[in-house]
Design a protein around this motif. Sequence first.
Motif, PDB file in Angstrom:
ATOM      1  N   TYR A 125      77.636  54.784   8.630  1.00 27.85           N
ATOM      2  CA  TYR A 125      76.327  55.010   9.221  1.00 27.85           C
ATOM      3  C   TYR A 125      75.653  56.259   8.666  1.00 27.85           C
ATOM      4  O   TYR A 125      74.438  56.296   8.471  1.00 27.85           O
ATOM      5  CB  TYR A 125      76.489  55.119  10.741  1.00 27.85           C
ATOM      6  N   SER A 126      76.424  57.307   8.410  1.00 24.96           N
ATOM      7  CA  SER A 126      75.839  58.584   7.993  1.00 24.96           C
ATOM      8  C   SER A 126      75.222  58.541   6.602  1.00 24.96           C
ATOM      9  O   SER A 126      74.217  59.198   6.344  1.00 24.96           O
ATOM     10  CB  SER A 126      76.897  59.696   8.037  1.00 24.96           C
ATOM     11  N   GLN A 127      75.864  57.841   5.665  1.00 25.32           N
ATOM     12  CA  GLN A 127      75.350  57.731   4.297  1.00 25.32           C
ATOM     13  C   GLN A 127      75.021  59.112   3.707  1.00 25.32           C
ATOM     14  O   GLN A 127      73.978  59.298   3.066  1.00 25.32           O
ATOM     15  CB  GLN A 127      74.113  56.847   4.260  1.00 25.32           C
ATOM     16  N   ILE A 128      75.940  60.080   3.906  1.00 25.28           N
ATOM     17  CA  ILE A 128      75.658  61.454   3.499  1.00 25.28           C
ATOM     18  C   ILE A 128      75.443  61.578   1.994  1.00 25.28           C
ATOM     19  O   ILE A 128      74.569  62.317   1.539  1.00 25.28           O
ATOM     20  CB  ILE A 128      76.777  62.402   3.974  1.00 25.28           C
ATOM     21  N   SER A 129      76.193  60.846   1.208  1.00 22.61           N
ATOM     22  CA  SER A 129      76.069  60.980  -0.236  1.00 22.61           C
ATOM     23  C   SER A 129      74.667  60.616  -0.726  1.00 22.61           C
ATOM     24  O   SER A 129      74.135  61.234  -1.649  1.00 22.61           O
ATOM     25  CB  SER A 129      77.107  60.107  -0.946  1.00 22.61           C
ATOM     26  N   SER A 130      74.040  59.621  -0.092  1.00 21.30           N
ATOM     27  CA  SER A 130      72.694  59.223  -0.509  1.00 21.30           C
ATOM     28  C   SER A 130      71.636  60.211  -0.040  1.00 21.30           C
ATOM     29  O   SER A 130      70.477  60.142  -0.478  1.00 21.30           O
ATOM     30  CB  SER A 130      72.365  57.825   0.033  1.00 21.30           C
ATOM     31  N   ASP A 172      82.948  59.506   9.976  1.00 20.53           N
ATOM     32  CA  ASP A 172      81.537  59.489  10.341  1.00 20.53           C
ATOM     33  C   ASP A 172      81.422  60.166  11.699  1.00 20.53           C
ATOM     34  O   ASP A 172      81.899  59.642  12.711  1.00 20.53           O
ATOM     35  CB  ASP A 172      81.028  58.047  10.415  1.00 20.53           C
ATOM     36  N   THR A 173      80.787  61.342  11.738  1.00 20.49           N
ATOM     37  CA  THR A 173      80.799  62.159  12.952  1.00 20.49           C
ATOM     38  C   THR A 173      79.893  61.622  14.057  1.00 20.49           C
ATOM     39  O   THR A 173      79.818  62.223  15.128  1.00 20.49           O
ATOM     40  CB  THR A 173      80.423  63.621  12.630  1.00 20.49           C
ATOM     41  N   VAL A 208      82.580  68.857  13.814  1.00 25.27           N
ATOM     42  CA  VAL A 208      83.780  68.866  12.979  1.00 25.27           C
ATOM     43  C   VAL A 208      84.668  70.045  13.361  1.00 25.27           C
ATOM     44  O   VAL A 208      84.182  71.109  13.750  1.00 25.27           O
ATOM     45  CB  VAL A 208      83.451  68.947  11.473  1.00 25.27           C
ATOM     46  N   LEU A 209      85.949  69.852  13.229  1.00 23.69           N
ATOM     47  CA  LEU A 209      86.914  70.941  13.384  1.00 23.69           C
ATOM     48  C   LEU A 209      87.077  71.648  12.048  1.00 23.69           C
ATOM     49  O   LEU A 209      87.329  71.007  11.026  1.00 23.69           O
ATOM     50  CB  LEU A 209      88.278  70.404  13.819  1.00 23.69           C
ATOM     51  N   ILE A 210      86.921  72.954  12.048  1.00 21.09           N
ATOM     52  CA  ILE A 210      87.238  73.757  10.872  1.00 21.09           C
ATOM     53  C   ILE A 210      88.582  74.414  11.175  1.00 21.09           C
ATOM     54  O   ILE A 210      88.656  75.422  11.885  1.00 21.09           O
ATOM     55  CB  ILE A 210      86.170  74.826  10.598  1.00 21.09           C
ATOM     56  N   THR A 211      89.640  73.829  10.674  1.00 22.84           N
ATOM     57  CA  THR A 211      90.981  74.223  11.124  1.00 22.84           C
ATOM     58  C   THR A 211      91.326  75.671  10.776  1.00 22.84           C
ATOM     59  O   THR A 211      92.110  76.303  11.482  1.00 22.84           O
ATOM     60  CB  THR A 211      92.038  73.277  10.534  1.00 22.84           C
ATOM     61  N   SER A 212      90.734  76.213   9.720  1.00 24.25           N
ATOM     62  CA  SER A 212      91.047  77.584   9.331  1.00 24.25           C
ATOM     63  C   SER A 212      90.325  78.616  10.197  1.00 24.25           C
ATOM     64  O   SER A 212      90.671  79.799  10.185  1.00 24.25           O
ATOM     65  CB  SER A 212      90.680  77.825   7.865  1.00 24.25           C
ATOM     66  N   ILE A 213      89.323  78.177  10.973  1.00 25.16           N
ATOM     67  CA  ILE A 213      88.572  79.100  11.841  1.00 25.16           C
ATOM     68  C   ILE A 213      88.864  78.841  13.307  1.00 25.16           C
ATOM     69  O   ILE A 213      89.170  79.752  14.070  1.00 25.16           O
ATOM     70  CB  ILE A 213      87.057  78.989  11.572  1.00 25.16           C
ATOM     71  N   LEU A 246      79.755  60.225  20.107  1.00 20.50           N
ATOM     72  CA  LEU A 246      81.054  59.925  20.701  1.00 20.50           C
ATOM     73  C   LEU A 246      82.107  61.029  20.549  1.00 20.50           C
ATOM     74  O   LEU A 246      82.901  61.246  21.474  1.00 20.50           O
ATOM     75  CB  LEU A 246      81.603  58.614  20.143  1.00 20.50           C
ATOM     76  N   PRO A 247      82.178  61.759  19.424  1.00 19.56           N
ATOM     77  CA  PRO A 247      83.208  62.799  19.323  1.00 19.56           C
ATOM     78  C   PRO A 247      83.105  63.852  20.426  1.00 19.56           C
ATOM     79  O   PRO A 247      84.112  64.449  20.803  1.00 19.56           O
ATOM     80  CB  PRO A 247      82.944  63.433  17.950  1.00 19.56           C
TER      81      PRO A 247
END
Length: 283
Positions: A125-130, A172-173, A208-213, A246-247
């Motif tokens: 759904y996000s189609q981020i690359s485009s 897809d977030t 999104v989770l940024i695991t290093s932060i 949903l997340p």
Amino acid sequence: MIVGFRNESEILNLVRRNKIAGVYFTSRNVHNKTKDEIKEFIQKLQDERSKYSENKLLIMADQEGGIVSHLSPPLTKTISIKDAWQNGSMLEIADIHGQEMKELGFNINLGPVADLDSAYGAGGYSQISSRSVSGKASDVNEAAKQYCMGLSKYKISCTLKHFPGIGEVPQDTHFELGRIEKDYDDLSYQTSAFTSPGVDHYVMFSHVLITSIDPDHPASVSQKVVKYFKEINQSAKIITDDISMLPISKNIGTKKAYLQSIEAGVDYVLISYDKDLIYLLSD
């Protein structure tokens, strides 16, 4: 809080009761309406707002161009900012967006995308690359600067999205909580695309989770991520991505996520679609 709506009388009621900071418009709110009808309704919202506050409502829409053109029709559907960057027409596209949105009464556009392009990112759904301008942070910085400066001529603020960058996130977030597992140096390059474009602007925080932060809280509700971001860009106002996604709504809950976001230091929380239509209108 910035909210979407399905019923015009209900959103007017929220404005009259001085309960929200802004209104989010999407395709369902402009479908089969003329420019004059949209303009008249936005002015009605601002007139109601002026009775209770000196600050105007934030009137926001998602009008990136390309596949994300939620005001088209009736506004012009342009090529994407990715295509505009590649063919050298970024300022032309910004001019079209800025002029047409100002004419209707909008003051914030949810664009441009500042996610770095990557072959590893989500399709779906996000189609981020485009929608991503480039895989190079320097290109994204320059493209964002041109686009945001173009909008600013019409007093429209841009929004860099989706911090910290979801170009490489496979999930897809809209539907799943994304994860970014990068060390500090790699993350710094990715997030450098979200530095200030030199004009008034917003930055949208993703789910999104940024695991290093902060391995325990998504960026949109994380005090640690807000602190990290302000070391990169001190001038932006922060807005969450839609916490009805949903997340967040499924795993945290809309009300709890709203409170966590504000406590984390976010400036505005976006609730663009609440399927339950819950309004807590305490006096």
